[in-house]
Motif scaffolding. Structure first.
Motif, PDB file in Angstrom:
ATOM      1  N   MET A 164       0.801  -1.215   0.000  1.00 50.06           N
ATOM      2  CA  MET A 164       0.000   0.000   0.000  1.00 50.06           C
ATOM      3  C   MET A 164       0.838   1.272   0.000  1.00 50.06           C
ATOM      4  SD  MET A 164      -3.232  -0.422  -0.313  1.00 50.06           S
ATOM      5  CE  MET A 164      -2.912  -1.749  -1.480  1.00 50.06           C
ATOM      6  N   HIS A 165       2.085   1.169   0.459  1.00 48.25           N
ATOM      7  CA  HIS A 165       2.937   2.355   0.517  1.00 48.25           C
ATOM      8  C   HIS A 165       3.894   2.435  -0.673  1.00 48.25           C
ATOM      9  CE1 HIS A 165       2.306   2.265   5.180  1.00 48.25           C
ATOM     10  NE2 HIS A 165       1.232   2.613   4.510  1.00 48.25           N
ATOM     11  N   SER A 166       3.743   1.531  -1.623  1.00 48.26           N
ATOM     12  CA  SER A 166       4.580   1.584  -2.820  1.00 48.26           C
ATOM     13  C   SER A 166       4.187   2.814  -3.639  1.00 48.26           C
ATOM     14  CB  SER A 166       4.372   0.316  -3.656  1.00 48.26           C
ATOM     15  OG  SER A 166       4.979   0.445  -4.924  1.00 48.26           O
ATOM     16  N   ALA A 167       5.109   3.751  -3.741  1.00 47.14           N
ATOM     17  CA  ALA A 167       4.793   5.036  -4.369  1.00 47.14           C
ATOM     18  C   ALA A 167       4.333   4.873  -5.817  1.00 47.14           C
ATOM     19  CB  ALA A 167       6.006   5.956  -4.301  1.00 47.14           C
ATOM     20  N   LYS A 168       4.958   3.961  -6.551  1.00 46.79           N
ATOM     21  CA  LYS A 168       4.641   3.801  -7.965  1.00 46.79           C
ATOM     22  C   LYS A 168       3.786   2.568  -8.243  1.00 46.79           C
ATOM     23  CE  LYS A 168       8.720   6.315  -9.539  1.00 46.79           C
ATOM     24  NZ  LYS A 168       9.940   6.292 -10.400  1.00 46.79           N
ATOM     25  N   LEU A 169       3.278   1.939  -7.175  1.00 50.78           N
ATOM     26  CA  LEU A 169       2.420   0.767  -7.313  1.00 50.78           C
ATOM     27  C   LEU A 169       3.137  -0.362  -8.056  1.00 50.78           C
ATOM     28  CD1 LEU A 169      -0.905   2.570  -8.330  1.00 50.78           C
ATOM     29  CD2 LEU A 169       0.098   2.318  -6.064  1.00 50.78           C
ATOM     30  N   LEU A 170       4.388  -0.575  -7.686  1.00 48.12           N
ATOM     31  CA  LEU A 170       5.216  -1.602  -8.310  1.00 48.12           C
ATOM     32  C   LEU A 170       5.920  -2.417  -7.234  1.00 48.12           C
ATOM     33  CD1 LEU A 170       7.017   0.658 -10.969  1.00 48.12           C
ATOM     34  CD2 LEU A 170       4.961  -0.726 -11.356  1.00 48.12           C
ATOM     35  N   VAL A 171       6.015  -3.738  -7.419  1.00 47.62           N
ATOM     36  CA  VAL A 171       6.848  -4.577  -6.546  1.00 47.62           C
ATOM     37  C   VAL A 171       7.629  -5.556  -7.412  1.00 47.62           C
ATOM     38  CG1 VAL A 171       5.421  -4.374  -4.490  1.00 47.62           C
ATOM     39  CG2 VAL A 171       4.946  -6.207  -6.096  1.00 47.62           C
ATOM     40  N   THR A 172       8.841  -5.852  -6.991  1.00 44.06           N
ATOM     41  CA  THR A 172       9.750  -6.664  -7.790  1.00 44.06           C
ATOM     42  C   THR A 172       9.503  -8.153  -7.599  1.00 44.06           C
ATOM     43  OG1 THR A 172      11.398  -6.775  -6.024  1.00 44.06           O
ATOM     44  CG2 THR A 172      11.516  -4.874  -7.541  1.00 44.06           C
ATOM     45  N   ARG A 258      -5.805   1.988  -1.607  1.00 43.27           N
ATOM     46  CA  ARG A 258      -4.617   2.859  -1.548  1.00 43.27           C
ATOM     47  C   ARG A 258      -5.033   4.300  -1.251  1.00 43.27           C
ATOM     48  NH1 ARG A 258      -0.609   4.985  -0.232  1.00 43.27           N
ATOM     49  NH2 ARG A 258       1.236   5.421  -1.486  1.00 43.27           N
ATOM     50  N   VAL A 259      -6.102   4.734  -1.885  1.00 42.22           N
ATOM     51  CA  VAL A 259      -6.597   6.095  -1.657  1.00 42.22           C
ATOM     52  C   VAL A 259      -7.057   6.267  -0.217  1.00 42.22           C
ATOM     53  CG1 VAL A 259      -8.445   7.701  -2.244  1.00 42.22           C
ATOM     54  CG2 VAL A 259      -7.199   6.523  -4.061  1.00 42.22           C
ATOM     55  N   TRP A 260      -7.844   5.303   0.283  1.00 41.20           N
ATOM     56  CA  TRP A 260      -8.324   5.401   1.658  1.00 41.20           C
ATOM     57  C   TRP A 260      -7.174   5.355   2.654  1.00 41.20           C
ATOM     58  CZ3 TRP A 260     -12.614   7.429   2.991  1.00 41.20           C
ATOM     59  CH2 TRP A 260     -13.721   7.351   2.161  1.00 41.20           C
ATOM     60  N   MET A 262      -4.244   6.618   2.237  1.00 40.61           N
ATOM     61  CA  MET A 262      -3.649   7.949   2.268  1.00 40.61           C
ATOM     62  C   MET A 262      -4.566   8.942   2.979  1.00 40.61           C
ATOM     63  SD  MET A 262      -1.671   8.221  -1.384  1.00 40.61           S
ATOM     64  CE  MET A 262      -0.523   9.425  -0.733  1.00 40.61           C
ATOM     65  N   ARG A 263      -5.861   8.759   2.841  1.00 41.10           N
ATOM     66  CA  ARG A 263      -6.796   9.653   3.534  1.00 41.10           C
ATOM     67  C   ARG A 263      -6.666   9.498   5.049  1.00 41.10           C
ATOM     68  NH1 ARG A 263     -12.325   9.250  -0.138  1.00 41.10           N
ATOM     69  NH2 ARG A 263     -11.810  10.989  -1.509  1.00 41.10           N
ATOM     70  N   HIS A 264      -6.566   8.249   5.517  1.00 42.00           N
ATOM     71  CA  HIS A 264      -6.442   8.020   6.951  1.00 42.00           C
ATOM     72  C   HIS A 264      -5.126   8.595   7.485  1.00 42.00           C
ATOM     73  CE1 HIS A 264      -9.959   5.784   6.436  1.00 42.00           C
ATOM     74  NE2 HIS A 264      -9.431   4.625   6.109  1.00 42.00           N
ATOM     75  N   ARG A 265      -4.073   8.467   6.698  1.00 41.97           N
ATOM     76  CA  ARG A 265      -2.793   9.040   7.126  1.00 41.97           C
ATOM     77  C   ARG A 265      -2.860  10.567   7.136  1.00 41.97           C
ATOM     78  NH1 ARG A 265       1.875   6.438   3.652  1.00 41.97           N
ATOM     79  NH2 ARG A 265       3.147   7.582   5.155  1.00 41.97           N
ATOM     80  N   ALA A 266      -3.633  11.118   6.201  1.00 43.90           N
ATOM     81  CA  ALA A 266      -3.801  12.575   6.165  1.00 43.90           C
ATOM     82  C   ALA A 266      -4.500  13.066   7.421  1.00 43.90           C
ATOM     83  CB  ALA A 266      -4.592  12.978   4.921  1.00 43.90           C
ATOM     84  N   GLU A 267      -5.454  12.277   7.910  1.00 45.62           N
ATOM     85  CA  GLU A 267      -6.174  12.649   9.126  1.00 45.62           C
ATOM     86  C   GLU A 267      -5.241  12.730  10.330  1.00 45.62           C
ATOM     87  OE1 GLU A 267      -9.206   9.736   9.485  1.00 45.62           O
ATOM     88  OE2 GLU A 267     -10.390  10.491   7.791  1.00 45.62           O
ATOM     89  N   GLU A 268      -4.142  11.999  10.265  1.00 43.89           N
ATOM     90  CA  GLU A 268      -3.172  11.995  11.364  1.00 43.89           C
ATOM     91  C   GLU A 268      -1.952  12.849  11.035  1.00 43.89           C
ATOM     92  OE1 GLU A 268      -2.346   7.857  12.051  1.00 43.89           O
ATOM     93  OE2 GLU A 268      -4.140   7.626  13.278  1.00 43.89           O
ATOM     94  N   ASP A 269      -2.100  13.703  10.004  1.00 41.37           N
ATOM     95  CA  ASP A 269      -1.005  14.589   9.578  1.00 41.37           C
ATOM     96  C   ASP A 269       0.243  13.822   9.188  1.00 41.37           C
ATOM     97  OD1 ASP A 269      -2.365  17.096   9.987  1.00 41.37           O
ATOM     98  OD2 ASP A 269      -2.173  16.740  12.133  1.00 41.37           O
ATOM     99  N   GLU A 270       0.049  12.652   8.571  1.00 37.32           N
ATOM    100  CA  GLU A 270       1.185  11.847   8.149  1.00 37.32           C
ATOM    101  C   GLU A 270       1.237  11.699   6.633  1.00 37.32           C
ATOM    102  OE1 GLU A 270       0.854   8.092  10.079  1.00 37.32           O
ATOM    103  OE2 GLU A 270       1.178   8.906  12.094  1.00 37.32           O
ATOM    104  N   ILE A 271       0.541  12.575   5.910  1.00 40.92           N
ATOM    105  CA  ILE A 271       0.456  12.435   4.473  1.00 40.92           C
ATOM    106  C   ILE A 271       1.817  12.668   3.813  1.00 40.92           C
ATOM    107  CG2 ILE A 271      -0.177  14.847   4.061  1.00 40.92           C
ATOM    108  CD1 ILE A 271      -1.469  11.752   2.198  1.00 40.92           C
ATOM    109  N   ASP A 272       2.177  11.806   2.894  1.00 39.75           N
ATOM    110  CA  ASP A 272       3.403  11.920   2.117  1.00 39.75           C
ATOM    111  C   ASP A 272       3.039  12.593   0.795  1.00 39.75           C
ATOM    112  OD1 ASP A 272       5.503  11.398   0.277  1.00 39.75           O
ATOM    113  OD2 ASP A 272       6.195   9.713   1.491  1.00 39.75           O
ATOM    114  N   THR A 273       3.399  13.859   0.649  1.00 34.81           N
ATOM    115  CA  THR A 273       2.966  14.618  -0.523  1.00 34.81           C
ATOM    116  C   THR A 273       3.549  14.056  -1.821  1.00 34.81           C
ATOM    117  OG1 THR A 273       4.766  16.193  -0.154  1.00 34.81           O
ATOM    118  CG2 THR A 273       2.614  16.752   0.754  1.00 34.81           C
ATOM    119  N   GLN A 275       4.158  10.829  -2.450  1.00 34.32           N
ATOM    120  CA  GLN A 275       3.345   9.667  -2.801  1.00 34.32           C
ATOM    121  C   GLN A 275       1.971  10.089  -3.313  1.00 34.32           C
ATOM    122  OE1 GLN A 275       3.041   6.353  -0.196  1.00 34.32           O
ATOM    123  NE2 GLN A 275       5.225   6.255   0.256  1.00 34.32           N
ATOM    124  N   LEU A 276       1.413  11.131  -2.713  1.00 35.64           N
ATOM    125  CA  LEU A 276       0.116  11.636  -3.163  1.00 35.64           C
ATOM    126  C   LEU A 276       0.201  12.112  -4.597  1.00 35.64           C
ATOM    127  CD1 LEU A 276      -2.805  12.530  -2.706  1.00 35.64           C
ATOM    128  CD2 LEU A 276      -1.913  14.666  -1.772  1.00 35.64           C
TER     129      LEU A 276
END
Length: 303
Positions: A164-172, A258-260, A262-273, A275-276
């Motif tokens: 869920m935290h993969s910035a580019k939605l990619l895993v090797t 993935r969107v949700w 980021m929304r929950h992290r935003a509520e806790e002031d942890e948003i990664d701009t 990644q957004l």
């Protein structure tokens, strides 16, 4: 079948991301009946063992009153029991998930105290994702004993978070190999759970399924306007677990999750701009099966 979808899924690392998410969705679906049964029994046993829990909330206590011990006596009794049955000492629970007056009557409200932030509006088993269920199993001592920091459930949580935290939605491929090993250890822990008996089989099939090799068949399917696609001797109809139609829907579910997240992290002031921005660009430049106008409005004040 859009050319954009064909090109997107032909990227091996993106295909890995989708398939790993598909595996986690299988785990969540098959874990839910076991979790629901355990929480129903846990709730009943708490009520039987502590008469104070059977009393109604006296003043419609909000979560922050429970958090700061300003709640009524019955709600503070529930808080005490929740903490007593947590596997960590001095845990930082997400009280904002809960509706304290409902602890007396709803076992899912009890369960939500052990889950990550963002569960407040969830009401039924099928609304909780893999992260919510895995955290509940890891931290509530009603479930089989595990090492909360290094055990197989915690490893599954880490894999889910990586995804869920993969910035580019990619895993090797290397990440996928480790993910398979983690899942094998996880299933050893839950072999006794009837609802999960078929999960491993579905996951092996999902991991072995080569989406790219079926794209050409799907394109032929669209051109011929038939009801099924036949590739490699396997019939992949619209109702198949691994039909491309279903894969696209699972992709949409993953992107929504993935969107949700980021929304929950935003509520806790942890948003990664960063990644957004990456996610916003991905959704704007790809014809994904999601329709979310104004998706990023919720983040504007955070960024």
């Amino acid at each position: 079948m859009s050319l954009d979808f064909v090109l997107r899924v032909n990227n091996k690392d993106y295909q890995n991301w989708v398939k790993a998410g598909l595996c986690l969705s299988f785990v969540a679906e098959d874990l839910r009946p076991f979790v629901e049964e355990q929480m129903r029994d846990f709730h009943r046993d708490l009520l039987r063992g502590n008469p104070g829990l059977q009393e109604r909330c006296e003043k419609s206590c909000p979560p922050n009153h429970v958090q700061f011990s300003k709640a009524c006596r019955p709600c503070l009794e529930w808080k005490s029991e929740i903490l007593k049955n947590h596997r960590q000492r001095d845990p930082k629970l997400k009280w904002g998930n809960c509706n304290p007056p409902a602890w007396r009557t709803d076992y899912w409200e009890l369960a939500k105290a052990y889950m990550p932030q963002g569960q407040l509006r969830m009401r039924a088993a099928n609304e909780f994702d893999a992260s919510a269920l895995l955290n509940l199993v890891n931290y509530c001592d009603r479930f089989p004993p595990v090492d909360v920091n290094t055990g197989p459930v915690k490893e599954m949580i880490r894999c889910r978070n990586d995804l869920m935290h993969s910035a580019k939605l990619l895993v090797t491929d290397a990440w996928m190999k480790n993910f398979k090993d983690v899942m094998a250890r996880f299933f050893e822990l839950f072999r006794h759970v009837p609802s999960m008996a078929q999960t491993e089989e579905k996951i092996h099939e999902a991991l072995a399924y080569n989406i790219s090799s079926h794209l050409l068949g799907a394109i032929v399917f669209e051109c011929s306007s038939t009801d099924t696609v036949v590739t490699d001797g396997l019939e992949k109809g619209s109702g198949s677990l691994f039909s491309l139609e279903n894969i696209r829907q699972r992709e949409a579910d993953l992107l929504q999750e993935r969107v949700w997240e980021m929304r929950h992290r935003a509520e806790e002031d942890e948003i990664d701009t960063e990644q957004l921005t990456t996610l916003e660009h991905f959704l704007q430049t790809h014809n994904t099966p999601m329709s979310m106008p104004g998706l990023f409005t919720a983040f504007q004040l955070k960024t």
